[in-house]
Design an enzyme around this catalytic site. Structure first.
Site: not given
Ligand code: CAA
Length: 261
Positions: A68, A112, A115, A135
């Site tokens: 998400a 998500g 999922e 999450e």
């Molecule tokens: N939401 C919004 N933006 C996101 C994102 C997310 N879930 N995941 C990545 N991005 C964005 C980052 O903020 C970054 O943007 P900026 O360049 O503007 O800073 C861009 O995408 C690239 O990401 P990274 O620089 O972090 O890339 P990386 O290769 O270093 O890392 C990653 C990759 C490990 C996937 C890392 O991005 C990460 O941990 N992302 C979040 C994953 C996460 O927590 N997902 C769960 C969300 S909660 C959910 O999904 C609830 C549900 O069940 C419905």
């Protein structure tokens, strides 16, 4: 919705296969309201198109979907998510499609994103795929079915491990635990997924739909009720032209020409 109007998707067809590619390069295809609403529209369009027999959901670049959209979610309060029916309102069309959908997971499938892949009918992965439910690290829990689907697919021990620690697993582990059906080198993933989807799309559409519906029933009911449901649909397929044709073609040693009737 005309295909050209999508902002966060690329949508195309290959023969009888509809391909939906999530496309938000600035955010690893994070699932914001625009993207999930567009996926709903694209799924409905393919679902309604008689020239489409199966679909593929995939992601552009190095992610399937990184979850998400955290930027969109962060300011939300209980009253907002509860009243707008966050997730329920725009995320669950994948669970309503009757045509098969294969998830082609090319990279990160987190939160998500994982999922979403699990809402599809089966998952093919690239060797570079990574799955996780992180999450817990954000102060919440999986909210689009992860606690239920992951547990049913891989069992309690691995589901608890992944959901409580937030650790990512790679494609090899995902294959070993039964989360994914097939793993391919990255450059072969789409080609092989399209091949499988085309194979499915060229079978009798009623049998394909019944097969999907019946397997899904296994997750919703007891063994005896599930088998009864299967038996009724199996019997029902003897009322179709495709059953007559499929069996006649076998006996005449020729290829079947299914019409979806
Ligand atoms: N939401 C919004 N933006 C996101 C994102 C997310 N879930 N995941 C990545 N991005 C964005 C980052 O903020 C970054 O943007 P900026 O360049 O503007 O800073 C861009 O995408 C690239 O990401 P990274 O620089 O972090 O890339 P990386 O290769 O270093 O890392 C990653 C990759 C490990 C996937 C890392 O991005 C990460 O941990 N992302 C979040 C994953 C996460 O927590 N997902 C769960 C969300 S909660 C959910 O999904 C609830 C549900 O069940 C419905």
């Amino acid at each position: 919705q005309p295909m050209s109007e999508y902002q966060c998707l690329k949508v195309e067809t290959r023969g009888r296969v509809g391909i939906i590619t999530m496309y938000r390069p600035e955010a690893l295809n994070a699932l914001n309201n625009q993207l999930t609403s567009e996926i709903t529209a694209a799924l409905r369009a393919f679902e309604a198109d008689p020239d489409i027999g199966a679909m593929i959901l995939t992601g552009d670049g190095k992610a399937f979907a990184a979850g998400a959209d955290i930027k969109e979610m962060q300011p939300k309060t209980f009253s907002v998510v509860y009243s707008e029916e966050f997730i329920t309102a725009t995320w669950e069309e994948l669970t309503r499609t009757r045509k098969p959908v294969i998830a082609a997971v090319n990279g990160f499938a987190l939160g998500g994103g994982c999922e979403f892949a699990m809402m599809c009918d089966t998952i093919f992965a690239s060797e570079k795929a990574k799955f996780g439910q992180p999450e817990i690290k954000l102060g919440v829990i999986p909210g689009s079915g992860g606690t239920q689907r992951l547990t049913r697919f891989v069992g309690k021990a691995v589901a608890m491990d992944m959901i409580l620690t937030g650790r990512m697993i790679d494609a090899e582990e995902a294959l070993r635990i039964g989360l994914v059906a097939r793993v391919y080198p990255p450059e072969q993933l789409m080609e092989e997924t399209i091949k499988a989807a085309e194979q499915i799309a060229n079978y009798g559409a009623l049998a394909v739909m019944a097969a999907k519906e019946t397997v899904n029933r296994a997750y919703e009911t007891t063994m005896s009720e599930g088998v009864r449901f299967e038996r009724r649909l199996f019997h029902g397929l003897f009322g179709t032209a495709d059953q007559q044709e499929g069996m006649a073609a076998f006996l005449e040693k020729r290829e079947a020409k299914f019409t979806g009737r």
